[in-house]
Design a protein around this motif. Structure first.
Motif, mmCIF file in Angstrom:
data_model
loop_
_atom_site.group_PDB
_atom_site.id
_atom_site.type_symbol
_atom_site.label_atom_id
_atom_site.label_comp_id
_atom_site.label_asym_id
_atom_site.label_seq_id
_atom_site.Cartn_x
_atom_site.Cartn_y
_atom_site.Cartn_z
ATOM 1 N N VAL A 26 40.706 36.391 31.289
ATOM 2 C CA VAL A 26 40.113 37.273 32.293
ATOM 3 C C VAL A 26 40.919 38.565 32.387
ATOM 4 N N ARG A 40 40.464 38.784 41.855
ATOM 5 C CA ARG A 40 40.649 38.194 40.521
ATOM 6 C C ARG A 40 42.076 37.699 40.329
ATOM 7 N N THR A 80 32.307 35.183 40.139
ATOM 8 C CA THR A 80 33.151 36.373 40.025
ATOM 9 C C THR A 80 32.658 37.615 40.756
ATOM 10 N N VAL A 119 36.602 32.963 42.936
ATOM 11 C CA VAL A 119 37.104 33.768 44.056
ATOM 12 C C VAL A 119 36.851 33.108 45.406
#
Length: 553
Positions: free
Chosen positions: A180, A214, A82, A225
Motif C-alpha cells: 500500500v 492509511r 479504503t 480504515v
C-alpha cells in the motif's frame, strides 16, 4: 499507538528538524477554483513561486502540518476498505530549504525508526523521452538501505503536475508498506511551459503527503480504515457510508459550509441526504463519538449546528422522495410503454438527491418496465457523473464562469434566460459563440446578422424579467448525448461532449421548457432568486457576431 499520538509524533519529528508547525487550514480554501481543501500543500502553493514570503511568514522555508481534507471524486466508492470522503494528510514542505537527500532520509527515519514499520518497497520515476530517470533518488535510497527494493514506475504513477497547461512539476518517490502506498514525496524541480518544454526551476521545492488513516491501518495492524481508532469497527457497507458521510458533513459544517444546490454546499447536501435515506441510524451517538475523538485536535466541531442542518435535510429528502414517486407514477399514468433506461433513472436520482434503491423500489412497486441494460446504463451514467465531479474538484470551471460565488451563479442562470430571450424575440436561429460571467456582469457573444434595435433589446429584457417574476424552476438532468441532441438542447460552440451529459432546464408551472442547455452548472434553483435583469450594452465584436453585456440589479 493511537491516532493522536501519531499526529503529535509526526509534528514533533519535523519540529526537531527545523520545520515550523502550521495549523490545518480550513476545508474551505482561499483558492476559488476548487471546492474544498484536498491536500496539505494547498495552503502553501504561493510559497513555491515566492519562497521569500515563507521567510517573512514562517521565519524559514521548511514547514509541516496535519491537514484536514475532503475529496469528492470517489464518493460512490465509499463503503469499501479504503475510500473516505474526509481524511487527514500528514505533510512536510520545503520552499528551497532542502532537497531530495534530506526529504528521503526524513521519510525513512520516521517510518522505520520512529514508527518501527518495515518498508515493503519504494518507487522512483523511470524516465521517459521528456524527463530523464530519477537516478538521484534511487542512489539516495540505496545509500540509506542497500537491501531495499526499489521499483521503477512510469509518469502516471511517479510524476506530478503541472495543474493546468503550465506550472511547477517533477518526479516523485513513493513509500509502500504491505503493498500500500503510504507516503508520496514530490520533487518540484521543473517548470512546464505552455509550449510543452520543461525548464529547471531556480528554487526547487519539496511537497509530501501521507494519509493518516492509511498509516493507522499499518501501525495498528488492522485490515481496513474502519478498524482503526478513528472509526468504530463498522463492517457492512451501509454502516460505513453513514459513518463516513456524518464525519465529512460534521467537519464541513463546522468550517462554514452550508447545504445548497451548488458548489461545496451541494456536496454537503448529497452526503446528508444519503444518510437520511437509511433507516438504521444513530446520528447523535455517532456525532458525539467523533467530537470526543477529535476534540484535542479540532475543537471547533459544532454538534448542535450539525444536528439542526441534518434535520432540515432529512425533511428535504422526504419531500424529494415524494417528488420522485410522483414523476415515476406520472410516467405510468401516461401509459409510456418504452422501458425506463438506467441513464434516465440516474438523471432522476441526481436531480432530486435520492438513492438508486429509491428508484429501484419505486419502479418495482409501480410495475414500471426498465431497459435490459438498466444497471449497466446506470453504472455508465454514474461513472460519467463521477468524472464531472472530479473535474469540478480540480477547479476547471466551465461555461466562462470566473468563480462559483452566489452573484456569479445568479448571473449564470440569467445568461441562460438571455439566450432563450434572444431566440424568442430576435431570431430563433441565434447561437451563442462565447461567454464570460463574473460577480458584476455577464457577457454573451452570439451569431446575429444585424445590430439589435432598441425595440428588440427592450422586448428581450422584458421577456427575461417576466420569466424571473414567474419564479420558474431550474432543473438539472443527465442523459445520453444522443438524446440531448435529439431534443434540441443548446450546445457550447466547439465543445466536445461525453456520452452522458449534464443539461439545465428552465420550466414553467405546466412543465413546459423555456430553456434547455448543455451545462455543468451551477445555477439557482428558481428564477425568482435573480432580481431585475438589465441590458447594459450591445455591440459588434466581429462580422456577424454581436455582444451583450448585462447585469442584475
Amino acid at each position: 499507538m493511537e491516532s493522536n499520538e501519531i499526529r503529535q509524533k509526526f509534528l514533533k519529528f519535523f519540529q526537531n528538524r527545523g520545520h515550523k508547525i502550521i495549523p490545518s487550514s480550513s476545508l474551505i480554501p482561499n483558492d476559488e477554483s476548487v471546492l474544498f481543501t484536498t491536500a496539505g500543500m494547498q495552503q502553501f502553493k504561493p510559497y513555491y513561486t515566492n519562497p521569500q514570503a515563507a521567510d517573512k511568514d514562517f521565519g524559514g522555508r521548511n514547514v509541516a502540518t496535519v491537514q484536514k481534507c475532503i475529496r469528492t471524486g470517489d464518493i460512490d466508492e465509499v463503503g469499501d476498505d479504503t475510500h473516505l470522503t474526509f481524511f487527514e494528510m500528514l505533510g512536510n514542505f520545503s520552499f528551497g530549504g532542502y532537497w531530495k537527500k534530506e526529504a528521503i532520509q526524513y521519510a525513512y527515519d520516521f517510518i522505520v525508526k520512529e514508527l518501527g514499520l518495515a518498508i515493503d518497497y519504494v518507487s522512483v520515476f523511470e524516465g521517459d523521452k521528456e524527463i530523464p530517470a530519477d537516478n538521484e533518488s534511487r542512489e539516495i535510497w540505496k545509500k540509506i538501505d542497500s537491501k531495499l527494493t526499489i521499483k521503477n514506475h512510469n509518469r502516471v504513477d511517479n510524476f506530478w503536475g503541472p495543474t493546468g497547461d503550465e506550472g511547477p512539476c517533477g518526479p516523485t518517490t513513493e513509500v509502500y508498506i504491505n503493498g500500500v502506498e503510504i507516503w508520496n514525496i514530490v520533487f518540484n524541480e521543473f517548470y512546464k511551459t505552455k509550449d510543452g518544454k520543461y525548464k529547471p526551476l531556480e528554487v526547487k521545492g519539496i511537497d509530501t503527503g501521507m494519509g493518516l488513516e492509511r498509516l493507522l491501518v499499518q501501525v495498528q495492524k488492522k485490515n481496513n480504515v474502519y478498524e482503526t481508532d478513528l472509526f468504530n469497527g463498522e463492517k457492512i457497507k451501509e454502516e460505513r457510508i453513514i459513518a463516513d458521510h456524518i464525519k465529512a458533513a460534521l467537519f464541513m459544517i463546522s468550517d462554514g459550509v452550508m447545504p445548497s444546490n451548488t458548489g461545496a454546499g451541494y456536496v454537503l447536501r448529497r452526503l446528508m441526504r444519503t444518510v437520511a435515506s437509511y433507516k438504521n441510524r444513530n446520528i447523535e451517538t455517532i456525532v458525539n463519538r467523533y467530537i470526543n475523538k477529535y476534540f484535542e485536535t479540532y475543537s471547533n466541531l459544532e454538534k448542535e449546528k450539525f444536528l439542526d442542518e441534518f434535520n432540515k435535510e432529512e425533511r428535504g429528502y422526504k419531500t424529494s422522495r415524494v417528488a420522485t414517486v410522483e414523476i415515476l407514477r406520472g410516467r405510468k399514468e401516461k401509459n409510456i410503454v418504452e422501458p425506463l433506461t438506467g441513464y434516465a433513472a440516474f438523471g432522476i436520482s441526481s436531480t432530486f438527491g435520492v438513492r438508486s434503491n429509491d428508484i429501484s423500489d419505486t419502479t418495482s412497486e409501480l410495475n414500471i418496465p426498465v431497459s435490459d441494460n438498466f444497471f449497466q446504463e446506470w453504472e455508465d451514467a454514474r461513472r460519467q457523473h463521477q468524472k464531472l465531479s472530479q473535474t469540478s474538484s480540480a477547479g476547471m470551471f466551465k461555461g466562462g464562469l470566473a468563480n462559483h460565488n452566489e452573484k456569479t451563479i445568479r448571473l449564470h442562470t440569467a445568461h441562460h434566460l438571455l439566450l432563450a430571450g434572444l431566440k424568442a424575440n430576435v431570431d430563433k436561429n441565434i447561437k451563442q459563440r462565447g461567454s464570460n460571467i463574473t460577480e458584476e456582469r455577464l457577457r454573451m457573444d452570439f451569431l446575429c446578422d444585424h445590430k439589435l434595435t432598441d425595440e428588440e433589446k427592450k422586448k428581450t429584457e422584458d421577456w427575461v424579467n417576466d420569466k424571473i417574476k414567474k419564479g420558474l424552476n431550474v432543473v438539472r438532468r443527465e442523459m445520453p448525448l444522443a438524446e440531448a441532441e435529439k431534443i434540441g438542447a443548446e450546445m457550447e460552440f466547439g465543445a466536445k461532449y461525453p456520452e452522458i451529459v449534464s443539461l439545465y432546464f428552465i420550466e414553467n408551472e405546466k412543465g413546459e421548457t423555456i430553456s434547455k442547455e448543455f451545462c455543468g452548472g451551477p445555477h439557482v434553483r428558481n428564477t425568482g432568486e435573480l432580481g431585475q435583469f438589465k441590458i447594459q450594452k450591445e455591440e459588434a465584436v466581429a462580422q456577424g457576431i454581436r455582444r451583450i453585456k448585462a447585469m442584475l440589479l
